[in-house]
Design an enzyme around this catalytic site. Structure first.
Site, PDB file in Angstrom:
ATOM      1  N   CYS A 243      20.992  -4.920  88.524  1.00 18.62           N
ATOM      2  CA  CYS A 243      22.441  -4.799  88.336  1.00 18.62           C
ATOM      3  C   CYS A 243      22.796  -4.824  86.863  1.00 18.62           C
ATOM      4  O   CYS A 243      22.244  -5.592  86.080  1.00 18.62           O
ATOM      5  CB  CYS A 243      23.142  -5.939  89.056  1.00 18.62           C
ATOM      6  SG  CYS A 243      24.938  -5.909  88.877  1.00 18.62           S
TER       7      CYS A 243
ATOM      8  N   CYS B 153      26.442 -14.169  80.954  1.00 15.24           N
ATOM      9  CA  CYS B 153      25.714 -15.045  80.030  1.00 15.24           C
ATOM     10  C   CYS B 153      25.719 -16.473  80.579  1.00 15.24           C
ATOM     11  O   CYS B 153      26.769 -17.027  80.890  1.00 15.24           O
ATOM     12  CB  CYS B 153      26.377 -15.007  78.651  1.00 15.24           C
ATOM     13  SG  CYS B 153      25.610 -16.122  77.449  1.00 15.24           S
TER      14      CYS B 153
ATOM     15  N   CYS C  38      -9.260 -40.221  23.794  1.00 10.42           N
ATOM     16  CA  CYS C  38     -10.331 -39.499  23.097  1.00 10.42           C
ATOM     17  C   CYS C  38     -10.499 -38.122  23.724  1.00 10.42           C
ATOM     18  O   CYS C  38     -10.612 -37.985  24.943  1.00 10.42           O
ATOM     19  CB  CYS C  38     -11.641 -40.278  23.180  1.00 10.42           C
ATOM     20  SG  CYS C  38     -13.012 -39.461  22.306  1.00 10.42           S
TER      21      CYS C  38
END
Length: 566
Positions: A354, A359, A225
């Site tokens: 330095c 790494c 409805c």
């Protein structure tokens, strides 16, 4: 309030002050509000003229916009007029008019156009039952959209429809089993669709929609409805508090679909601002639509920044806040203080003197100066013989540019943040100044009104610090040139004047020199106010004339066209 926060209004009871004017029109109480910006306290103080800069009567400053602060009752009246207009044109009742307006998002012109062409289709789409032949009252006599419980009102305009509105609900007397709770209730209700449910289920359903879901338009409980529950039916199945909440949702729905309306964002504020200037995107590139509600809360009507960000236009102000919020400057710091391993691209920060770097991840050895392999440097670790190689030059240039960009950003950000922090500390400054005012009143013959010059000075310092705060954000994005130099000259003069006034406020009270202090502080306050006016007016005039050039792409500004004109 910070520029990054948003606080919605909290519900509270509202009572009007005795000094607010009340008038009666057409049998309704209407609150009359005066909206003079920055003049809330001036009329109370006998010395207000000492601080006011003369300006032509009726002439609006170039950086000001026209707006109106609307109270709760004025919003109700506006909704009532919209509904009355629809009632008079279509010949429907007030319930139907309200449902149609909410369905069309309060676009009255579009509703009239569609309804005149296809009334049945519009009614079905809006969930309104097909009207039958009936006698309809004229708009002037339609039930007012006004409170039924005037003793209590919520934050955003919690009033209710008059109980005199005829209900669309039908009471079903015959005994039956409710499809929802499977009981045989003593009373049942139904809409025009004749879907019958018990009164308790209707009440729980409507209350849940309003209280929990925050909806002001919802359909019948029956599956499939589409008939929309009317306002008078909601009034019938809910208590006063729930219906007040429903009415608040209707007002919010109305304001949300009107571009020229916006709620004041201050917590617990009940006012709504109406401003036409802050609606167009084109106008927002030439002005800052700063407004102030009747309670004195200032904010920008054109964007979500809940403070006065003059003199900077909304689009650039949002760029600056985004830059301050994101991690872009963290990346700039990494670029300025670290380098990547040429082999594995790991980020490395140098922690010694330095230049021979190793790494830790891949054990690759390289030179920190030129980023080349260390094997080509021999044993001369203290001197890089590849300093002039093109690759090394490019790496160093990129790092220098990144470092310069970071330093430039920090220069403007630190000053922007400093003025923001100073403005936040204004509460403490007000407390200190109030104690000094009391001390001056005790140690001299000045009255409490006469020592208000100190409070005026604090007000002006706080207002000007907000202006200075946003001038640094504007200067960051301004392109180099004569216009920027003149802008920074005005900025410098204002900042110096504000600091001088701040020093006067921090000075200890000397009972023998209170009269001299009052004169100096009053003069300096007026001077600071004038310098602030110069900055705001010159900047606003520059936007109107198209004088400002940006070093980034800004929404609403065509850089190519501007550069060509330059």
């Amino acid at each position: 309030m910070s520029d990054y926060e948003y606080s919605d209004a909290e519900e509270e009871e509202v009572s009007y002050d005795e000094d607010e004017e009340m008038d009666i029109q057409d049998g309704k109480w209407i609150l009359l509000i005066s909206c003079k910006e920055d003049d809330n306290m001036d009329d109370e103080d006998g010395f207000a003229d000492d601080f006011r800069i003369p300006s032509p009567k009726g002439k609006r400053k170039v950086y000001e916009v026209e707006y109106e602060s609307l109270s709760v009752s004025q919003m109700e009246e506006s909704i009532q007029k919209e509904a009355d207009h629809v009632v008079g044109i279509f010949g429907v009742n007030l319930n139907t008019a309200m449902l149609l307006l909410r369905y069309m998002s309060w676009n009255k012109e579009r509703l009239i156009e569609k309804y005149m062409d296809h009334p049945v289709a519009v009614n079905e789409a809006a969930g309104v039952p097909t009207p039958t032949l009936e006698i309809v009252r004229s708009p002037s006599h339609s039930p007012p959209y006004s409170p039924t419980t005037p003793s209590r009102r919520s934050t955003r305009g919690s009033t209710s429809l008059a109980k005199s509105i005829p209900s669309l609900a039908k009471t079903v007397s015959q005994t039956f089993e409710c499809p929802i709770c499977c009981s045989e209730p003593p009373s049942t209700l139904a809409l025009e669709c004749d879907h019958v449910f018990c009164s308790d289920c209707w009440s729980m359903y409507v209350t849940s929609k309003i209280r929990e879901e925050g909806e002001c338009s919802f359909s019948c409980m029956a599956t499939g409805c589409s008939l929309t529950v009317s306002d008078s039916f909601i009034r019938k199945v809910t208590d006063d508090a729930t219906f007040e909440r429903f009415h608040e949702l209707v007002v919010r729905h109305y304001v949300a679909h009107q571009a020229q309306l916006k709620f004041c964002p201050a917590p617990s504020c009940v006012y709504t601002i109406k401003c036409q200037s802050g609606v167009s995107k084109t106008s927002l590139s030439k002005m800052v639509p700063t407004v102030r509600c009747a309670a004195g809360h200032a904010f920008c009507f054109g964007c979500s920044i809940e403070s006065d960000h003059r003199p900077l236009v909304c689009s650039v102000a949002k760029l600056w806040l985004k830059k301050c919020q994101d991690d872009s400057e963290t990346a700039n710091w990494i670029k300025s203080n670290t380098k990547e391993c040429s082999k594995c691209q790991s980020t490395i920060e140098k922690n010694g003197g330095c230049n021979h770097m190793t790494c830790k991840k891949c054990r690759y050895e390289f030179c920190w100066v030129c980023m080349g392999p260390w094997s080509e440097h021999g044993t001369a670790w203290y001197s890089c013989n590849r300093y002039d190689d093109q690759s090394g030059v490019e790496a160093r240039d990129a790092q220098s540019r990144s470092r310069a960009s970071l330093e430039r950003y920090l220069h403007y950000y630190n000053r922007w943040a400093n003025h923001e922090q100073s403005a936040k500390l204004s509460v403490e400054l007000y407390a200190k100044t109030e104690k000094k005012m009391e001390e001056m009143q005790i140690t001299s013959e000045l009255t409490w009104i006469e020592v208000q010059f100190a409070r005026k000075a604090v007000d002006e310092v706080e207002r000007c610090r907000m202006t200075l705060k946003w001038t640094y954000a504007m200067a960051y994005y301004l392109d180099k040139g004569n216009e920027k130099e003149l802008f920074e000259d005005n900025q410098r003069d204002l900042e110096k004047a504000v600091e001088d006034l701040s020093e006067l406020l921090e000075e200890p009270i000397n009972p023998d020199k209170i009269a001299e202090l009052r004169q100096k502080m009053t003069d300096k306050t007026v001077y600071v106010q004038k310098r602030n006016e110069i900055v705001l007016e010159d900047t606003a005039q520059g936007f109107l004339e198209g004088r400002w050039r940006w070093n980034v792409t800004v929404e609403g500004f065509d850089i190519g066209e501007e550069d060509g004109d330059a």
